[in-house]
Scaffold this active site. Structure first.
Site, PDB file in Angstrom:
ATOM      1  N   HIS A  62     -31.830  -2.906  -1.876  1.00  0.00           N
ATOM      2  CA  HIS A  62     -31.186  -1.957  -0.965  1.00  0.00           C
ATOM      3  C   HIS A  62     -30.715  -0.721  -1.703  1.00  0.00           C
ATOM      4  O   HIS A  62     -30.736  -0.644  -2.937  1.00  0.00           O
ATOM      5  CB  HIS A  62     -30.010  -2.626  -0.239  1.00  0.00           C
ATOM      6  CG  HIS A  62     -28.897  -3.088  -1.133  1.00  0.00           C
ATOM      7  ND1 HIS A  62     -27.952  -2.229  -1.652  1.00  0.00           N
ATOM      8  CD2 HIS A  62     -28.575  -4.323  -1.593  1.00  0.00           C
ATOM      9  CE1 HIS A  62     -27.092  -2.905  -2.388  1.00  0.00           C
ATOM     10  NE2 HIS A  62     -27.441  -4.183  -2.382  1.00  0.00           N
ATOM     11  N   CYS A  89     -27.745  -8.820  -5.318  1.00  0.00           N
ATOM     12  CA  CYS A  89     -28.856  -8.055  -4.765  1.00  0.00           C
ATOM     13  C   CYS A  89     -29.371  -7.036  -5.791  1.00  0.00           C
ATOM     14  O   CYS A  89     -28.742  -6.788  -6.816  1.00  0.00           O
ATOM     15  CB  CYS A  89     -28.434  -7.343  -3.492  1.00  0.00           C
ATOM     16  SG  CYS A  89     -28.126  -8.467  -2.097  1.00  0.00           S
TER      17      CYS A  89
END
Length: 311
Positions: free
Chosen positions: A190, A206
């Protein structure tokens, strides 16, 4: 003398092309790119330069030991680490090497390799090694922080996170997110709403990219594309001309007791045997593993050793 001059000019001229796109490697070679030299201007610092050339902050520090990252002297020459060895994997889809804090996106159909700096999971919230695929693409994603992260924010930062963070400037996922099929689907590639953190271990697991990079990748990839996450601090390349290169990065700390310590990688048996069989000194190899510059270093070549043997 012409080649260094051209690299210096490249650092001074405006950058109009995608800075991390490389031509497909030639047959039987894993070396791509060339390093650039940047001359520091008054008021510049390494984080600003890393962003300008789209390289990781730690990668820039490793390539330039001894330079003050926040108050460097104007006129100092800085090496931009843009020459690299490709990981020893299939050249397809997305490949993430945690140890070098880089994401590779391979486009064999047009003969291009795209390389981006990334942020990954911090100690205790490590990004796992995996073979998976992209399961979902989300523009303007919402963030549903798990209970463990909400508890952590409350205890360490005295911040009460909502159950759902809506899309917008306060959303740490940025404007685009790619969900991975691994596990329960909690891991994402992301963007970010922060300027700092790319090229560092800062996330909750992440993979974090600069805002413009995730937009580019989001538009290129498809649901179902392969994603592989590896952890290879040392990459070695045996070139067609007989040369051997090694690119050593600092291994990831496994727990808090290792944080801040200088971890070393033991010499690879294959490389050591190659050096010995060609009557070459192994000290250069061990030095590269110790220095951990993150840039390819030539250990020598088989052709050179054969020439020496004939004298």
């Amino acid at each position: 003398m012409l080649r260094p001059f051209l690299y210096l000019c490249a650092a001074i001229l405006p950058m109009t092309l995608h800075a991390n796109q490389y031509d497909w490697p030639e047959e039987n070679t894993r070396l791509i790119g060339e390093n650039t030299i940047h001359v520091i201007k008054q008021g510049e610092h390494l984080e600003l330069i890393a962003k300008q050339y789209n390289v990781g902050f730690l990668a820039l520090l490793s390539a330039n030991p001894g330079i003050d990252p926040y108050l460097p002297d104007a006129g100092t020459f800085v090496t931009i680490p843009q020459k690299l060895i490709l990981p020893d994997v299939d050249y397809e889809g997305v490949v993430i090497n945690l140890a070098e804090l880089r994401l590779y996106y391979f486009e064999p159909e047009i003969g291009k390799v795209n390389v981006f700096p990334i942020g990954i999971g911090r100690i205790g919230r490590d990004t796992p090694i995996m073979k998976t695929k992209i399961s979902q693409k989300r523009e303007n994603p919402t963030w549903t922080p798990p209970e463990s992260i909400r508890k952590e924010y409350l205890e360490t930062k005295n911040i009460v996170l909502p159950e759902v963070v809506l899309a917008g400037p306060e959303n740490p996922l940025g404007t685009h997110a790619l969900r991975l099929a691994y596990g329960t689907g909690t891991y994402l590639i992301h963007g970010t709403n922060k300027d700092f953190g790319i090229g560092l271990r800062v996330s909750s697991g992440c993979i974090r990219m600069r805002p413009e990079d995730i937009v580019w990748l989001f538009d290129e990839v498809k649901v179902g594309d392969k994603v592989r996450v590896i952890n290879e601090p040392v990459k070695t390349s045996y070139e067609p001309d007989g040369a051997v290169y090694v690119e050593a990065h600092r291994p990831l700390s496994l727990d808090e007791t290792q944080a801040g310590t200088r971890m070393l990688t033991l010499p690879d048996t294959r490389t050591s045997l190659w050096l010995k069989s060609n009557q070459m000194n192994e000290s250069r190899y061990r030095a590269a593993l110790a220095v951990q510059s993150g840039m390819p270093i030539e250990l020598g070549s088989e052709a050179a050793s054969e020439d020496a043997a004939e004298l």
